[in-house]
Design an enzyme around this catalytic site. Structure first.
Site, short mmCIF file in Angstrom:
data_model
loop_
_atom_site.label_atom_id
_atom_site.label_comp_id
_atom_site.label_asym_id
_atom_site.label_seq_id
_atom_site.Cartn_x
_atom_site.Cartn_y
_atom_site.Cartn_z
N HIS A 1 0.84 -1.21 0.00
CA HIS A 1 0.00 0.00 0.00
C HIS A 1 0.88 1.26 0.00
O HIS A 1 0.61 2.21 -0.73
CB HIS A 1 -0.89 0.04 1.24
CG HIS A 1 -1.93 -1.04 1.32
ND1 HIS A 1 -2.05 -1.86 2.41
CD2 HIS A 1 -2.90 -1.42 0.46
CE1 HIS A 1 -3.06 -2.70 2.23
NE2 HIS A 1 -3.59 -2.46 1.04
N LYS B 1 -16.76 -7.72 5.17
CA LYS B 1 -15.42 -8.27 5.27
C LYS B 1 -15.01 -8.26 6.73
O LYS B 1 -15.06 -7.22 7.38
CB LYS B 1 -14.47 -7.37 4.46
CG LYS B 1 -13.37 -8.10 3.72
CD LYS B 1 -12.68 -7.13 2.77
CE LYS B 1 -11.36 -7.63 2.27
NZ LYS B 1 -10.73 -6.68 1.34
N ARG C 1 -1.79 -6.37 -8.36
CA ARG C 1 -0.74 -7.34 -8.07
C ARG C 1 -0.74 -8.41 -9.16
O ARG C 1 -0.80 -8.11 -10.33
CB ARG C 1 -0.94 -7.95 -6.68
CG ARG C 1 -0.60 -6.99 -5.58
CD ARG C 1 -1.15 -7.42 -4.26
NE ARG C 1 -2.61 -7.33 -4.26
CZ ARG C 1 -3.37 -7.46 -3.18
NH1 ARG C 1 -2.84 -7.74 -2.03
NH2 ARG C 1 -4.67 -7.33 -3.27
N SER D 1 -2.58 -7.91 2.88
CA SER D 1 -2.87 -7.78 4.31
C SER D 1 -3.18 -9.15 4.91
O SER D 1 -2.86 -9.42 6.06
CB SER D 1 -4.06 -6.83 4.52
OG SER D 1 -3.74 -5.56 4.02
P1 ADP Z 1 -6.31 -6.39 0.32
O1 ADP Z 1 -6.77 -6.94 -0.99
O2 ADP Z 1 -4.89 -6.77 0.67
O3 ADP Z 1 -7.29 -6.51 1.48
P2 ADP Z 1 -6.99 -3.59 0.17
O4 ADP Z 1 -8.44 -3.71 -0.01
O5 ADP Z 1 -6.51 -2.91 1.40
O6 ADP Z 1 -6.15 -4.89 0.06
O7 ADP Z 1 -6.32 -2.94 -1.10
C1 ADP Z 1 -6.51 -1.67 -1.58
C2 ADP Z 1 -5.84 -1.56 -2.92
O8 ADP Z 1 -4.44 -1.73 -2.75
C3 ADP Z 1 -6.27 -2.63 -3.93
O9 ADP Z 1 -6.31 -2.04 -5.21
C4 ADP Z 1 -5.17 -3.63 -3.86
O10 ADP Z 1 -5.02 -4.34 -5.07
C5 ADP Z 1 -3.98 -2.73 -3.60
N1 ADP Z 1 -2.89 -3.47 -2.98
C6 ADP Z 1 -2.94 -4.26 -1.88
N2 ADP Z 1 -1.74 -4.82 -1.63
C7 ADP Z 1 -0.91 -4.37 -2.59
C8 ADP Z 1 0.48 -4.61 -2.93
N3 ADP Z 1 1.21 -5.47 -2.22
N4 ADP Z 1 1.02 -3.97 -3.98
C9 ADP Z 1 0.24 -3.14 -4.72
N5 ADP Z 1 -1.06 -2.88 -4.50
C10 ADP Z 1 -1.64 -3.49 -3.45
#
Ligand code: ADP
Length: 165
Positions: free
Chosen positions: A18, A42, A91, A130
């Site tokens: 992030h 979630k 990703r 996460s």
């Molecule tokens: P998660 O899918 O890990 O619960 P979030 O909902 O917090 O993640 O993700 C918010 C955004 O950040 C999404 O577009 C997700 O693809 C992106 N994201 C999460 N982890 C990464 C990472 N390691 N590298 C790049 N983008 C990421």
């Protein structure tokens, strides 16, 4: 004209993946709203307040960043905040279908007013999520490579609670 964007997500907890997206988005946009989704569907480890506070520890002093939370539809929040561009990270291939679906829905729901911009994950964060961080934490593994040091203890403390210690 100031270019503003929103980076929405669960951030449960915020990871180096992030952080990488946030830092790179700041190379493109003047201001970024990091928006923590209060998603009742979630099951999250951290409450919205805890997630917001962890992000504030990292970016609270950055004038280009605002940290907010929202529930409901992203398009409604974007309308309210007068934001038109959402940033999402991509990703591995597994993200693609879900992210495309979200982007198309948001475009449709906003009648084409809102746009999604994807930033590819950096190589070192390609498989970081996460969920993986929580899995490592609950098993007492090394987290230093995956999250910022300012929030390490918060994650370890939460893992203890989850283990019933
Ligand atoms: P998660 O899918 O890990 O619960 P979030 O909902 O917090 O993640 O993700 C918010 C955004 O950040 C999404 O577009 C997700 O693809 C992106 N994201 C999460 N982890 C990464 C990472 N390691 N590298 C790049 N983008 C990421």
């Amino acid at each position: 004209m100031n270019k503003n964007a929103i980076y929405p997500g669960s951030f449960d907890p915020i990871s180096n993946g992030h952080i990488d997206i946030i830092n790179r988005a700041l190379n493109i946009f003047d201001n970024l709203v990091i928006a923590v989704l209060n998603n009742s569907e979630k099951k999250s480890w951290f409450s919205v307040e805890e997630r917001v506070n962890m992000i504030k520890e990292l970016y609270g002093n950055n004038k280009k960043i605002q940290i907010k939370s929202f529930d409901g539809l992203l398009v409604d929040f974007m309308e309210k905040e007068n934001l038109k561009i959402a940033i999402r990270g991509l990703r591995a291939v597994s993200d693609y279908e879900y992210e495309l679906q979200l982007a198309l829905f948001n475009s449709q729901l906003s009648k084409g007013k809102f746009e999604t911009i994807f930033l590819p994950a950096s190589r070192e964060n390609l498989y970081l999520s996460s969920t993986v961080i929580k899995e490592i934490a609950i098993n007492n593994g090394q987290l230093e490579e995956y999250v910022d040091k300012t929030i390490l203890n918060k994650i370890r403390e939460k893992a203890k609670i989850k283990r019933g210690e």
